[in-house]
Write a protein that holds these residues in place. Structure first.
Motif, PDB file in Angstrom:
ATOM      1  N   LYS A  63       8.014 -49.395  -1.419  1.00 34.46           N
ATOM      2  CA  LYS A  63       7.312 -48.367  -2.194  1.00 34.46           C
ATOM      3  C   LYS A  63       7.933 -46.995  -1.965  1.00 34.46           C
ATOM      4  CE  LYS A  63       2.705 -46.268  -2.439  1.00 34.46           C
ATOM      5  NZ  LYS A  63       1.376 -46.290  -1.797  1.00 34.46           N
ATOM      6  N   ASP A  64       8.204 -46.674  -0.707  1.00 31.22           N
ATOM      7  CA  ASP A  64       8.809 -45.371  -0.436  1.00 31.22           C
ATOM      8  C   ASP A  64      10.189 -45.262  -1.068  1.00 31.22           C
ATOM      9  OD1 ASP A  64       6.574 -44.559   0.869  1.00 31.22           O
ATOM     10  OD2 ASP A  64       7.419 -44.627   2.896  1.00 31.22           O
ATOM     11  N   VAL A  65      10.925 -46.355  -1.082  1.00 35.99           N
ATOM     12  CA  VAL A  65      12.240 -46.349  -1.728  1.00 35.99           C
ATOM     13  C   VAL A  65      12.098 -46.049  -3.218  1.00 35.99           C
ATOM     14  CG1 VAL A  65      14.139 -47.857  -2.468  1.00 35.99           C
ATOM     15  CG2 VAL A  65      13.459 -47.793  -0.064  1.00 35.99           C
ATOM     16  N   ARG A  66      11.108 -46.656  -3.854  1.00 38.74           N
ATOM     17  CA  ARG A  66      10.910 -46.402  -5.284  1.00 38.74           C
ATOM     18  C   ARG A  66      10.571 -44.938  -5.542  1.00 38.74           C
ATOM     19  NH1 ARG A  66       7.908 -51.045  -5.204  1.00 38.74           N
ATOM     20  NH2 ARG A  66       5.962 -49.927  -5.514  1.00 38.74           N
ATOM     21  N   ILE A  67       9.704 -44.394  -4.699  1.00 39.98           N
ATOM     22  CA  ILE A  67       9.335 -42.980  -4.858  1.00 39.98           C
ATOM     23  C   ILE A  67      10.562 -42.087  -4.685  1.00 39.98           C
ATOM     24  CG2 ILE A  67       7.922 -41.095  -3.965  1.00 39.98           C
ATOM     25  CD1 ILE A  67       5.973 -43.345  -2.932  1.00 39.98           C
ATOM     26  N   LEU A  68      11.323 -42.370  -3.643  1.00 38.64           N
ATOM     27  CA  LEU A  68      12.527 -41.571  -3.391  1.00 38.64           C
ATOM     28  C   LEU A  68      13.507 -41.690  -4.549  1.00 38.64           C
ATOM     29  CD1 LEU A  68      13.047 -42.504   0.379  1.00 38.64           C
ATOM     30  CD2 LEU A  68      12.560 -40.197  -0.475  1.00 38.64           C
ATOM     31  N   ASN A  69      13.668 -42.893  -5.077  1.00 40.74           N
ATOM     32  CA  ASN A  69      14.650 -43.088  -6.147  1.00 40.74           C
ATOM     33  C   ASN A  69      14.242 -42.408  -7.446  1.00 40.74           C
ATOM     34  OD1 ASN A  69      17.088 -44.251  -5.516  1.00 40.74           O
ATOM     35  ND2 ASN A  69      16.269 -46.327  -5.460  1.00 40.74           N
ATOM     36  N   THR A  70      12.949 -42.364  -7.719  1.00 37.94           N
ATOM     37  CA  THR A  70      12.503 -41.613  -8.897  1.00 37.94           C
ATOM     38  C   THR A  70      12.852 -40.137  -8.726  1.00 37.94           C
ATOM     39  OG1 THR A  70      10.709 -43.179  -9.311  1.00 37.94           O
ATOM     40  CG2 THR A  70      10.503 -41.002 -10.309  1.00 37.94           C
ATOM     41  N   ALA A  71      12.682 -39.648  -7.515  1.00 41.31           N
ATOM     42  CA  ALA A  71      13.046 -38.248  -7.249  1.00 41.31           C
ATOM     43  C   ALA A  71      14.558 -38.053  -7.351  1.00 41.31           C
ATOM     44  CB  ALA A  71      12.541 -37.838  -5.865  1.00 41.31           C
ATOM     45  N   VAL A  72      15.314 -39.016  -6.862  1.00 43.87           N
ATOM     46  CA  VAL A  72      16.782 -38.928  -6.971  1.00 43.87           C
ATOM     47  C   VAL A  72      17.179 -38.812  -8.448  1.00 43.87           C
ATOM     48  CG1 VAL A  72      18.962 -40.186  -6.669  1.00 43.87           C
ATOM     49  CG2 VAL A  72      17.261 -40.198  -4.834  1.00 43.87           C
ATOM     50  N   ALA A  73      16.586 -39.671  -9.268  1.00 42.79           N
ATOM     51  CA  ALA A  73      16.927 -39.647 -10.700  1.00 42.79           C
ATOM     52  C   ALA A  73      16.588 -38.302 -11.323  1.00 42.79           C
ATOM     53  CB  ALA A  73      16.169 -40.765 -11.416  1.00 42.79           C
ATOM     54  N   ALA A  74      15.455 -37.738 -10.960  1.00 43.29           N
ATOM     55  CA  ALA A  74      15.070 -36.440 -11.509  1.00 43.29           C
ATOM     56  C   ALA A  74      16.007 -35.335 -11.026  1.00 43.29           C
ATOM     57  CB  ALA A  74      13.628 -36.121 -11.121  1.00 43.29           C
ATOM     58  N   GLU A  75      16.434 -35.434  -9.780  1.00 41.05           N
ATOM     59  CA  GLU A  75      17.367 -34.420  -9.263  1.00 41.05           C
ATOM     60  C   GLU A  75      18.714 -34.509  -9.993  1.00 41.05           C
ATOM     61  OE1 GLU A  75      16.752 -31.986  -7.315  1.00 41.05           O
ATOM     62  OE2 GLU A  75      14.842 -32.520  -6.366  1.00 41.05           O
ATOM     63  N   TYR A  76      19.167 -35.721 -10.253  1.00 41.74           N
ATOM     64  CA  TYR A  76      20.430 -35.866 -10.994  1.00 41.74           C
ATOM     65  C   TYR A  76      20.308 -35.262 -12.393  1.00 41.74           C
ATOM     66  CZ  TYR A  76      22.625 -38.995  -7.562  1.00 41.74           C
ATOM     67  OH  TYR A  76      23.197 -39.524  -6.427  1.00 41.74           O
ATOM     68  N   GLU A  77      19.137 -35.443 -12.993  1.00 33.68           N
ATOM     69  CA  GLU A  77      18.929 -34.853 -14.322  1.00 33.68           C
ATOM     70  C   GLU A  77      19.009 -33.330 -14.240  1.00 33.68           C
ATOM     71  OE1 GLU A  77      14.993 -34.552 -15.981  1.00 33.68           O
ATOM     72  OE2 GLU A  77      15.698 -35.347 -17.893  1.00 33.68           O
ATOM     73  N   ALA A  78      18.413 -32.766 -13.200  1.00 35.05           N
ATOM     74  CA  ALA A  78      18.450 -31.306 -13.048  1.00 35.05           C
ATOM     75  C   ALA A  78      19.885 -30.818 -12.835  1.00 35.05           C
ATOM     76  CB  ALA A  78      17.569 -30.892 -11.868  1.00 35.05           C
ATOM     77  N   ILE A  79      20.635 -31.548 -12.048  1.00 38.83           N
ATOM     78  CA  ILE A  79      22.043 -31.171 -11.812  1.00 38.83           C
ATOM     79  C   ILE A  79      22.806 -31.151 -13.138  1.00 38.83           C
ATOM     80  CG2 ILE A  79      24.214 -31.940 -10.758  1.00 38.83           C
ATOM     81  CD1 ILE A  79      22.347 -33.203  -8.506  1.00 38.83           C
ATOM     82  N   ALA A 158       6.117 -33.208 -10.660  1.00 31.63           N
ATOM     83  CA  ALA A 158       6.552 -34.539 -10.234  1.00 31.63           C
ATOM     84  C   ALA A 158       6.417 -34.700  -8.728  1.00 31.63           C
ATOM     85  CB  ALA A 158       7.988 -34.782 -10.676  1.00 31.63           C
ATOM     86  N   TYR A 159       6.810 -33.675  -7.984  1.00 30.00           N
ATOM     87  CA  TYR A 159       6.680 -33.770  -6.521  1.00 30.00           C
ATOM     88  C   TYR A 159       5.211 -33.728  -6.089  1.00 30.00           C
ATOM     89  CZ  TYR A 159      11.657 -33.718  -5.488  1.00 30.00           C
ATOM     90  OH  TYR A 159      12.973 -34.084  -5.390  1.00 30.00           O
ATOM     91  N   VAL A 160       4.435 -32.902  -6.775  1.00 31.40           N
ATOM     92  CA  VAL A 160       2.997 -32.885  -6.450  1.00 31.40           C
ATOM     93  C   VAL A 160       2.393 -34.278  -6.650  1.00 31.40           C
ATOM     94  CG1 VAL A 160       0.748 -32.031  -7.228  1.00 31.40           C
ATOM     95  CG2 VAL A 160       2.630 -30.428  -6.894  1.00 31.40           C
TER      96      VAL A 160
ATOM     97  N   ALA B 107      -1.914 -49.964 -10.530  1.00 31.09           N
ATOM     98  CA  ALA B 107      -2.087 -50.761 -11.746  1.00 31.09           C
ATOM     99  C   ALA B 107      -0.929 -51.727 -11.949  1.00 31.09           C
ATOM    100  CB  ALA B 107      -2.219 -49.829 -12.958  1.00 31.09           C
ATOM    101  N   ILE B 108       0.268 -51.221 -11.794  1.00 23.42           N
ATOM    102  CA  ILE B 108       1.462 -52.055 -11.973  1.00 23.42           C
ATOM    103  C   ILE B 108       2.347 -51.874 -10.741  1.00 23.42           C
ATOM    104  CG2 ILE B 108       3.455 -52.587 -13.443  1.00 23.42           C
ATOM    105  CD1 ILE B 108       1.945 -51.453 -15.798  1.00 23.42           C
ATOM    106  N   PRO B 109       2.077 -52.647  -9.694  1.00 25.82           N
ATOM    107  CA  PRO B 109       2.897 -52.519  -8.486  1.00 25.82           C
ATOM    108  C   PRO B 109       4.367 -52.776  -8.820  1.00 25.82           C
ATOM    109  CG  PRO B 109       0.929 -53.818  -8.056  1.00 25.82           C
ATOM    110  CD  PRO B 109       0.987 -53.618  -9.548  1.00 25.82           C
ATOM    111  N   GLY B 110       5.200 -51.894  -8.340  1.00 26.95           N
ATOM    112  CA  GLY B 110       6.624 -52.027  -8.629  1.00 26.95           C
ATOM    113  C   GLY B 110       7.094 -51.106  -9.738  1.00 26.95           C
ATOM    114  N   THR B 111       6.147 -50.425 -10.398  1.00 28.11           N
ATOM    115  CA  THR B 111       6.571 -49.473 -11.429  1.00 28.11           C
ATOM    116  C   THR B 111       7.365 -48.345 -10.794  1.00 28.11           C
ATOM    117  OG1 THR B 111       5.844 -47.943 -13.161  1.00 28.11           O
ATOM    118  CG2 THR B 111       4.415 -48.150 -11.250  1.00 28.11           C
ATOM    119  N   SER B 112       8.286 -47.812 -11.546  1.00 26.47           N
ATOM    120  CA  SER B 112       9.030 -46.652 -11.043  1.00 26.47           C
ATOM    121  C   SER B 112       8.319 -45.346 -11.401  1.00 26.47           C
ATOM    122  CB  SER B 112      10.457 -46.648 -11.594  1.00 26.47           C
ATOM    123  OG  SER B 112      10.459 -46.712 -12.995  1.00 26.47           O
ATOM    124  N   MET B 113       7.148 -45.459 -12.007  1.00 26.21           N
ATOM    125  CA  MET B 113       6.341 -44.249 -12.253  1.00 26.21           C
ATOM    126  C   MET B 113       5.576 -43.922 -10.979  1.00 26.21           C
ATOM    127  SD  MET B 113       3.812 -43.281 -15.377  1.00 26.21           S
ATOM    128  CE  MET B 113       2.484 -42.103 -15.145  1.00 26.21           C
TER     129      MET B 113
END
Lengths: 204, 152
Positions: A63-79, A158-160, B107-113
């Protein structure tokens, strides 16, 4: 690129390293309760809240990896967005200098976040090959600044929205330090646009 | 079954748009469904929380929202969804959005949202009401609709 803010970068990496190492070492044990590992000269990391089995712990890491990766993707977009602005030819030299500094900080954020993902045993998100920015609407320096301000405002939200989700509070703290930086970007951009840089007390 | 435009990929019952929700496996067509309760203008203000990752008209870290209502989850062309979202097979409507937006990762475990959710029920209703306005006729979505229609 070596981050300017070494402590922020180190905290993300050390947190990720320690979390992964501990999860691997503890796999199969019944509980992580009470575990605290020293980090960074006295800082500590406790187990992920609510994890009581190795499976729970692996889920928490994923789960933490997914959260971090979403942030990584957003940072790349900002760059990429700042690159569009920098190459637009619309920014005055002093503004361009500020924009490139902000871009550099987004690069540092991306690097730190991606490193944390890898140390957790995950695969860091890559930049997209193409970003569909509304470049046809960028006709002036003000347009570029508004575009950038919108992205920074979005990043704050997004960070909030992500910070409470980390199973490891240390990651939440490190992400909050990134949020603070991006909130400053937003305020500076608003000021440059002639807007109240800090129009309210709370943001979500 | 037919579709409302190539972009929205909305399965609907041909010729019974106004009654389609009852005859299409519960998937209301966005073009015919009654607007969800809520204040779209207030929802647009809540939408600020989404713009870190989403845009009405562009795929970003998250998929675009134009045509969201009635769309099957995980089906916006050109967006790289998580495996969890691809498997979810949810048709987005007021009910499913209310459930998802409360706590997306639950709601959807594994979502990237990776977003904590909109916890306030009124804010969710307003946000959903705003999302429902992002149809092919909305100003924010016209360019996308035209482009995708042109592409066939």
């Amino acid at each position: 690129m070596k981050p300017n803010n070494a402590s922020e970068h180190a905290l993300l990496i050390e947190t990720a390293q320690d979390s992964r190492r501990r999860f691997l070492r503890q796999a199969g044990t019944a509980t992580f309760s009470g575990i605290a590992v020293a980090l960074l000269g006295g800082c500590t990391i406790t187990r992920a809240a609510g994890t009581s089995t190795a499976s729970d712990a692996d889920d928490a890491v994923a789960k933490d990896v997914r959260i971090l990766n979403t942030a990584v993707a957003a940072e790349y977009e900002a760059i990429a967005a700042y690159q569009v602005g920098a190459e637009s030819g619309l920014l005055k030299p002093q503004v361009l200098k500020v924009a490139l500094n902000f871009q550099s900080q987004h690069k540092q954020h991306a690097e730190a976040l991606a490193s944390a993902v890898r140390k957790l045993g995950g695969e860091a998100a890559d930049p997209k090959t193409h970003y569909n920015f509304p470049v046809d609407k960028l006709k002036s320096q003000e347009d570029v600044l508004q575009f950038a301000a919108g992205l920074e405002r979005g990043a704050v939200s997004a960070y909030v929205g992500a910070i409470p989700l980390f199973d490891h509070r240390e990651l939440s703290g490190a992400a909050a330090s990134i949020l603070a930086d991006e909130a400053m970007h937003w305020a500076v951009l608003r000021h440059a646009l002639g807007l109240d840089p800090v129009p309210q007390a709370f943001y979500s | 079954m037919t579709r409302i435009g190539p972009w929205f990929r909305v399965p609907v019952c041909a010729a019974v748009l106004s009654l389609a929700a009852a005859g299409c496996g519960g998937a209301p067509p966005f073009a015919a469904a009654a607007p969800p309760p809520g204040d779209p203008a207030a929802g647009k203000r809540v939408y600020v929380r989404c713009i870190g990752c989403h845009s009405p008209a562009r795929n970003r870290t998250g998929p675009r929202h134009c045509g969201l209502f009635g769309r099957l989850s995980g089906t916006v062309p050109g967006f790289d969804y998580s495996a969890a979202m691809k498997k979810a097979a949810i048709t987005w409507n007021a009910e499913t959005l209310d459930w998802f937006l409360l706590d997306p990762m639950e709601a959807i475990p594994g979502t990237s949202m990776t977003f904590a959710g909109v916890k306030d029920a009124r804010e969710r209703r307003n946000l959903i009401a705003y999302l429902a306005t992002l149809d092919a006729d909305s100003q924010a979505c016209r360019s996308v609709a035209a482009k995708l229609r042109k592409e066939g």
